[in-house]
Design a protein around this motif. Structure first.
Motif, PDB file in Angstrom:
ATOM      1  N   ALA A  79      22.924 -12.503  41.555  1.00 16.03           N
ATOM      2  CA  ALA A  79      21.961 -13.163  42.410  1.00 16.03           C
ATOM      3  C   ALA A  79      21.800 -12.165  43.412  1.00 16.03           C
ATOM      4  CB  ALA A  79      22.709 -14.540  43.020  1.00 16.03           C
ATOM      5  N   PHE A  80      22.543 -11.685  44.130  1.00 13.18           N
ATOM      6  CA  PHE A  80      22.524 -10.955  45.562  1.00 13.18           C
ATOM      7  C   PHE A  80      22.483  -9.318  45.680  1.00 13.18           C
ATOM      8  CE2 PHE A  80      24.468 -15.025  46.400  1.00 13.18           C
ATOM      9  CZ  PHE A  80      23.485 -15.690  46.715  1.00 13.18           C
ATOM     10  N   ASN A  81      22.817  -8.788  44.491  1.00 12.19           N
ATOM     11  CA  ASN A  81      22.681  -7.309  44.277  1.00 12.19           C
ATOM     12  C   ASN A  81      21.607  -7.040  43.462  1.00 12.19           C
ATOM     13  OD1 ASN A  81      24.724  -6.709  46.326  1.00 12.19           O
ATOM     14  ND2 ASN A  81      26.141  -6.634  44.824  1.00 12.19           N
ATOM     15  N   PHE A  82      21.367  -7.499  42.221  1.00 10.68           N
ATOM     16  CA  PHE A  82      20.545  -7.487  41.369  1.00 10.68           C
ATOM     17  C   PHE A  82      19.223  -8.052  41.372  1.00 10.68           C
ATOM     18  CE2 PHE A  82      24.443  -6.505  38.670  1.00 10.68           C
ATOM     19  CZ  PHE A  82      24.861  -5.412  39.477  1.00 10.68           C
ATOM     20  N   ASN A  83      19.220  -9.123  42.162  1.00 12.02           N
ATOM     21  CA  ASN A  83      18.017 -10.189  42.365  1.00 12.02           C
ATOM     22  C   ASN A  83      17.620 -11.080  41.067  1.00 12.02           C
ATOM     23  OD1 ASN A  83      18.019  -9.036  45.078  1.00 12.02           O
ATOM     24  ND2 ASN A  83      16.726  -7.507  44.131  1.00 12.02           N
ATOM     25  N   ASP A 139       7.484  -6.717  42.291  1.00 14.80           N
ATOM     26  CA  ASP A 139       7.616  -7.435  41.460  1.00 14.80           C
ATOM     27  C   ASP A 139       7.506  -8.985  41.942  1.00 14.80           C
ATOM     28  OD1 ASP A 139       8.421  -5.523  39.621  1.00 14.80           O
ATOM     29  OD2 ASP A 139      10.427  -5.911  40.009  1.00 14.80           O
ATOM     30  N   ASN A 140       7.668  -9.132  43.257  1.00 14.04           N
ATOM     31  CA  ASN A 140       7.594 -10.231  43.904  1.00 14.04           C
ATOM     32  C   ASN A 140       6.220 -10.546  44.400  1.00 14.04           C
ATOM     33  OD1 ASN A 140      10.242 -12.333  43.727  1.00 14.04           O
ATOM     34  ND2 ASN A 140      10.848 -10.225  44.038  1.00 14.04           N
ATOM     35  N   ASP A 141       5.240  -9.747  44.061  1.00 12.11           N
ATOM     36  CA  ASP A 141       4.002  -9.624  44.629  1.00 12.11           C
ATOM     37  C   ASP A 141       3.794 -10.094  46.042  1.00 12.11           C
ATOM     38  OD1 ASP A 141       1.201  -9.429  43.972  1.00 12.11           O
ATOM     39  OD2 ASP A 141       0.896 -11.633  43.841  1.00 12.11           O
ATOM     40  N   TYR A 189      18.172 -14.115  39.544  1.00 15.54           N
ATOM     41  CA  TYR A 189      18.726 -15.427  39.649  1.00 15.54           C
ATOM     42  C   TYR A 189      18.806 -15.981  38.542  1.00 15.54           C
ATOM     43  CZ  TYR A 189      18.135 -14.770  44.687  1.00 15.54           C
ATOM     44  OH  TYR A 189      18.098 -14.308  45.888  1.00 15.54           O
ATOM     45  N   GLU A 207      22.631  -2.056  39.880  1.00 16.88           N
ATOM     46  CA  GLU A 207      23.192  -2.260  38.572  1.00 16.88           C
ATOM     47  C   GLU A 207      24.065  -0.972  38.161  1.00 16.88           C
ATOM     48  OE1 GLU A 207      20.982  -5.202  35.785  1.00 16.88           O
ATOM     49  OE2 GLU A 207      19.853  -4.684  37.816  1.00 16.88           O
ATOM     50  N   GLN A 235      27.028 -10.774  42.035  1.00 16.32           N
ATOM     51  CA  GLN A 235      26.288  -9.704  41.822  1.00 16.32           C
ATOM     52  C   GLN A 235      24.823  -9.904  41.318  1.00 16.32           C
ATOM     53  OE1 GLN A 235      27.104  -6.173  42.599  1.00 16.32           O
ATOM     54  NE2 GLN A 235      28.977  -5.717  41.755  1.00 16.32           N
ATOM     55  N   THR A 268      15.977 -11.213  49.555  1.00 14.18           N
ATOM     56  CA  THR A 268      15.666 -11.578  48.351  1.00 14.18           C
ATOM     57  C   THR A 268      15.123 -13.004  48.452  1.00 14.18           C
ATOM     58  OG1 THR A 268      17.073 -10.004  47.457  1.00 14.18           O
ATOM     59  CG2 THR A 268      16.318 -11.740  46.058  1.00 14.18           C
ATOM     60  N   LYS A 307      11.404 -14.339  47.739  1.00 11.88           N
ATOM     61  CA  LYS A 307      11.154 -15.479  46.307  1.00 11.88           C
ATOM     62  C   LYS A 307      10.397 -16.616  47.223  1.00 11.88           C
ATOM     63  CE  LYS A 307      13.909 -13.494  43.296  1.00 11.88           C
ATOM     64  NZ  LYS A 307      13.349 -12.888  42.177  1.00 11.88           N
ATOM     65  N   THR A 333      12.008 -15.304  37.319  1.00  8.91           N
ATOM     66  CA  THR A 333      11.590 -15.301  38.624  1.00  8.91           C
ATOM     67  C   THR A 333      11.304 -14.219  39.279  1.00  8.91           C
ATOM     68  OG1 THR A 333      13.516 -15.604  39.554  1.00  8.91           O
ATOM     69  CG2 THR A 333      12.559 -17.674  38.884  1.00  8.91           C
ATOM     70  N   ASP A 334      11.632 -13.212  38.599  1.00  4.80           N
ATOM     71  CA  ASP A 334      11.453 -11.819  39.505  1.00  4.80           C
ATOM     72  C   ASP A 334      10.371 -11.014  39.495  1.00  4.80           C
ATOM     73  OD1 ASP A 334      11.618 -11.364  36.738  1.00  4.80           O
ATOM     74  OD2 ASP A 334      13.599  -9.816  37.283  1.00  4.80           O
ATOM     75  N   ASP A 335       9.045 -11.744  38.993  1.00  5.32           N
ATOM     76  CA  ASP A 335       7.816 -10.914  38.957  1.00  5.32           C
ATOM     77  C   ASP A 335       6.720 -11.829  39.908  1.00  5.32           C
ATOM     78  OD1 ASP A 335       7.540 -13.225  37.341  1.00  5.32           O
ATOM     79  OD2 ASP A 335       6.704 -12.282  35.782  1.00  5.32           O
ATOM     80  N   GLY A 336       7.477 -12.675  40.929  1.00  6.58           N
ATOM     81  CA  GLY A 336       6.616 -13.467  41.669  1.00  6.58           C
ATOM     82  C   GLY A 336       6.185 -14.807  41.303  1.00  6.58           C
ATOM     83  N   LYS A 393       8.354 -16.578  49.508  1.00  7.21           N
ATOM     84  CA  LYS A 393       7.359 -16.170  50.184  1.00  7.21           C
ATOM     85  C   LYS A 393       7.162 -16.551  51.455  1.00  7.21           C
ATOM     86  CE  LYS A 393       4.882 -15.394  46.049  1.00  7.21           C
ATOM     87  NZ  LYS A 393       4.814 -14.075  45.537  1.00  7.21           N
TER      88      LYS A 393
END
Lengths: 472, 320
Positions: free
Chosen positions: B284-288, A135-137, B290, A434, B282, A111, A115, B72-75, A117
């Motif tokens: 941060a590191f399991n669901f990304n 999602d992170n392109d 942040y 989740e 959880q 991850t 983030k 921040t999760d869409d790049g 890149k």
């Protein structure tokens, strides 16, 4: 006095302001995202046809992760041999492998890499990472680059597997392995309990009966094991729902779908095995790695697993292949499917993309070459004969299966039940982690509380999963 | 050169220079630039430390503040106002995590606060072998936390654990310990107390040894027993240290993570050991997510900052 204090305050304020501005500027540095080499990733910098293979005169260097670490001597030797062999055809391509100790992909590190890149040109992912990567392109659409010239056996790759790497009909990766969950059994304990290890239980009732017999051996042996911690409990609850034709999220992806007759059946069956039959061991709150240790030391009769768990147990825990067998997931309606693949970083030049595909094709999608060179695998003392990865259909499957049998280093017939009864694969639900976290509570409730109120556990989890899905 | 006088001048007490109040040290006059120029070498030596703090401590803190209000999760990084806080608030685990954390803190204060103090009292009563006892009490702290946790995992195991074996000797039925939603958190606290009480015990012991002996003698002359001596002499004399340690424990226990994470896999039976910091982990590191992790971290930070301010004030009081 007051003026002096005011001056001090003003000075302190100034210092604070300067520090804050400096740090904000620093922080701003960290939020910019940059493309690798200015290319837009759509091939606009290319002067060649995307569908054509790489021109052997074009010099390129590609970075690729998941090169075997030094500790894995045999795998590293094979990797280096493959690079050499590949360079005979493509002397213009320099492969820069990167290795990490331990797992190739650790979710937190992965991850963070996305983030920042900072992923290499060719990066390793799980099938389930596609959404996160997009999602992170982070990944290049390689549809235009992958065809029967660049990947000659494309037509023989299982479309279900390729489908896992597609979004809106665009292809984002090439598979390296796949798995389908089945029922892993300890053959020694089966024989001791008077059960036939060549016919693993095919229904959950049969599992319950077999587990009871195995637990009857005493000495702290459990018949059937399940996870209930670190999100792995929810993962296996999902697998059990699938096995009976159920689901955890409805087709629209917006509502929980496990609080029904199937969900109740799964929960009640587990509760009965744990508390009425006492066939699941007293120690619960287990997570990935715990059940493997138990079955490898002949303390557990069965659990749901993928074939590559066996490799882990043999290589890391000193178990023997002969001791294990595998059948399809009980119930057999659907099973959790997944796998690993390589994706290509968005923004690298078209020539690099072509070089990457040429390498991936040579190493991972050519029968008899790279990872499918079973003769060499056997000679290097690595396992041959596990039913998966098996990406193939048609002639490729026939050829590859025959080679596996010819060079097998383990009793292939132990996996016959699994191979002969393929169960349709089904992908993980949206917001999987989740949802698994919520369903962990259902699993831990069933397995740690004799008086668990199953209806309440399921309805509470349903409410919570609906909230998770509403937060999308 | 005159010989020093041996008689105490009654006015000397009033002439003794007063220690300035902490925090009231006046900065050099003449602005920041002048202050920097005045001692270039010293500031040069400071640069390394300042840069280290800036990059590894202050920058992450600022970044965390920013992240709490960003997606921040869409790049792309986009400002989303209070959305992350709403997400966290609406999470079904939010309430449970706070309840569990407060429950852990409460249990840890009852056990983790009282046990080291009582242990220190007992050690303080010994005339011989105090050094050996101090070492004995401090040993668990020297063990890596993971090793201690694994040890307790074996002790608690409902199948073959030593605790159930011991209970069995007395005819008490086996307990589920970590695997029962009702006893899981208490079991975690017991393990945590054993692992961490060494440091606290030594601090209490130092405080106890600072209590003047003549106060105890006077209390004894007045006919005070052990309990009355503790109540009327020991506790008042160590009051500030006790208050300080109490606050430190609250701050530390509110951030509990390692023990439940390793003992029960984090969430525990039916989520009974899910703590706030585990939830942050959880996110941060399991669901990304942040943003949500930072938002929850910020909520915790605000709460702990209040305790920290109180701690600082108390600390200043003890110094004086």
């Amino acid at each position: 006095m007051r003026r002096a204090r005011f001056r001090r305050t003003r000075r302190a304020g100034a210092v604070t302001l300067v520090s804050a501005l400096t740090l904000t500027a620093l922080a701003a540095c960290g939020t910019s995202s940059s493309s690798d080499d200015g290319d837009d990733g759509n091939g606009s910098g290319a002067n060649t046809d995307a569908a054509a293979p790489l021109d052997p005169k074009t010099k390129v260097t590609i970075t690729i992760d998941c090169m075997p670490p030094a500790a894995k001597k045999a795998e590293l030797k094979e990797w280096n041999e493959d690079v050499k062999e590949f360079n005979k055809t493509y002397p213009n391509v320099t492969i820069e492998g990167r290795s990490t100790p331990g797992q190739c992909l650790e979710p937190p590190r992965f991850t963070a890499m996305l983030k920042a890149k900072s992923q290499p040109d060719v990066f390793y992912t799980y099938f389930t990472d596609l959404e996160q990567v997009l999602d992170n392109d982070g990944a290049q659409d390689i549809s235009a680059y992958v065809n029967d010239k660049t990947v000659p056996l494309l037509k023989d790759i299982d479309p279900d597997v390729l489908g896992s790497l597609k979004k809106d009909d665009k292809l984002y990766g090439l598979p390296t392995s796949n798995y389908r969950m089945g029922l892993l059994i300890n053959r020694t304990l089966f024989e001791k309990a008077g059960l036939d290890p060549d016919t693993p239980p095919a229904t959950w009732d049969e599992v319950r009966a077999a587990a009871k017999k195995i637990a009857g051996l005493g000495g702290g042996v459990a018949g059937f094991g399940e996870y209930s911690a670190a999100n792995t409990g929810g993962w296996h609850f999902t697998a059990q729902m699938y096995s009976l034709g159920g689901d955890v999220v409805d087709a629209s992806g917006t509502k929980a779908a496990f609080n029904d007759a199937i969900g109740k059946q799964v929960a009640e069956n587990l509760h009965a095995m744990r508390w009425e039959d006492d066939s699941m061991g007293k120690t619960q709150l287990l997570k990935w790695g715990d059940l493997q240790k138990q079955i490898a030391t002949d303390k557990l009769g069965m659990f749901l697993a993928a074939p590559d768990d066996v490799t882990y147990m043999v290589q890391q825990l000193g178990a023997k292949y002969e001791n294990f067998g595998m059948g399809p997931i009980p119930g057999g309606k659907n099973t959790l499917a997944g796998g690993n693949n390589y994706m290509i970083k968005k923004g690298i030049s078209p020539d690099k993309v072509k070089a990457a595909i040429a390498w991936l094709n040579f190493k991972f999608t050519t029968v008899g070459k790279g990872q499918y060179d079973w003769e060499r695998t056997k000679a290097d003392g690595l396992p041959v004969g596990l039913p998966q990865p098996n990406l193939w259909l048609n002639d490729s499957k026939t050829k590859d299966d025959a080679a596996r049998v010819e060079f097998a280093t383990m009793p292939v017939q132990n996996f016959k039940a699994f191979m002969d009864n393929p169960v349709p694969g089904k992908a993980e639900p949206p917001k999987a982690q989740e949802i698994y976290k919520v369903l962990d509570n259902v699993m831990s409730g069933i397995l740690t509380n004799k008086d668990a109120d199953i209806d309440k556990l399921l309805s509470t989890a349903e409410t919570q999963v609906n909230q998770v899905l509403a937060n999308q | 050169m005159s010989a020093p006088t041996l008689t105490q001048d009654p006015a000397a007490k009033d002439r003794r220079p007063r220690r300035p109040r902490a925090g009231a040290v006046r900065p050099p006059a003449g602005g920041l630039g002048k202050a920097l120029r005045r001692n270039v070498t010293a500031h040069g030596f400071l640069i390394g430390a300042v840069l280290c703090f800036a990059f590894f401590s202050w920058y992450p803190i600022v970044r965390e503040f920013l992240l709490a209000f960003q997606k921040t999760d869409d790049g792309q990084v986009s400002w989303v106002g209070w959305d992350n806080f709403v997400t966290v608030w609406n999470d079904p685990a939010f309430g449970q995590a706070w309840r569990n954390t407060l429950w852990f803190t409460a249990l840890a204060l009852v056990l983790g606060f009282a046990v080291p103090f009582l242990t220190a009292l007992v050690i303080n009563e010994f005339r011989h072998g105090q050094g050996y006892l101090r070492l004995l009490v401090y040993l668990p702290v020297m063990l890596p936390p993971t090793a201690s946790v694994l040890l307790f995992k074996y002790l608690y195991d409902p199948g073959y654990g030593m605790f159930n074996e011991v209970l069995g000797v007395f005819g008490i039925p086996a307990q589920q310990w970590l695997q029962d939603p009702d006893t899981a958190m208490l079991s975690v606290v017991v393990a945590s107390t054993w692992m961490n009480m060494g440091g606290a015990t030594l601090i209490y012991l130092a405080a106890l040894q600072g209590v003047p002996g003549e106060l105890y003698e006077a209390a004894e002359l007045d006919g005070a027993g052990l309990l009355r001596k503790v109540w009327h002499v020991t506790i008042p004399q160590t009051r500030l240290v006790l208050a300080l340690m109490l606050l430190m424990q609250i701050i530390a226990t509110m951030q509990v993570f390692i023990e439940p994470f390793l003992l029960t896999g984090g969430a525990g039976p039916e989520g009974s050991t899910t703590t706030v910091v585990y939830l942050i982990y959880q996110y941060a590191f399991n669901f990304n997510n942040y943003g949500a992790a930072a938002a929850l971290g910020l909520i915790l930070l605000v709460l702990l900052a209040g305790f920290s301010a109180l701690y600082t004030r108390l600390n200043r009081a003890t110094e004086e």
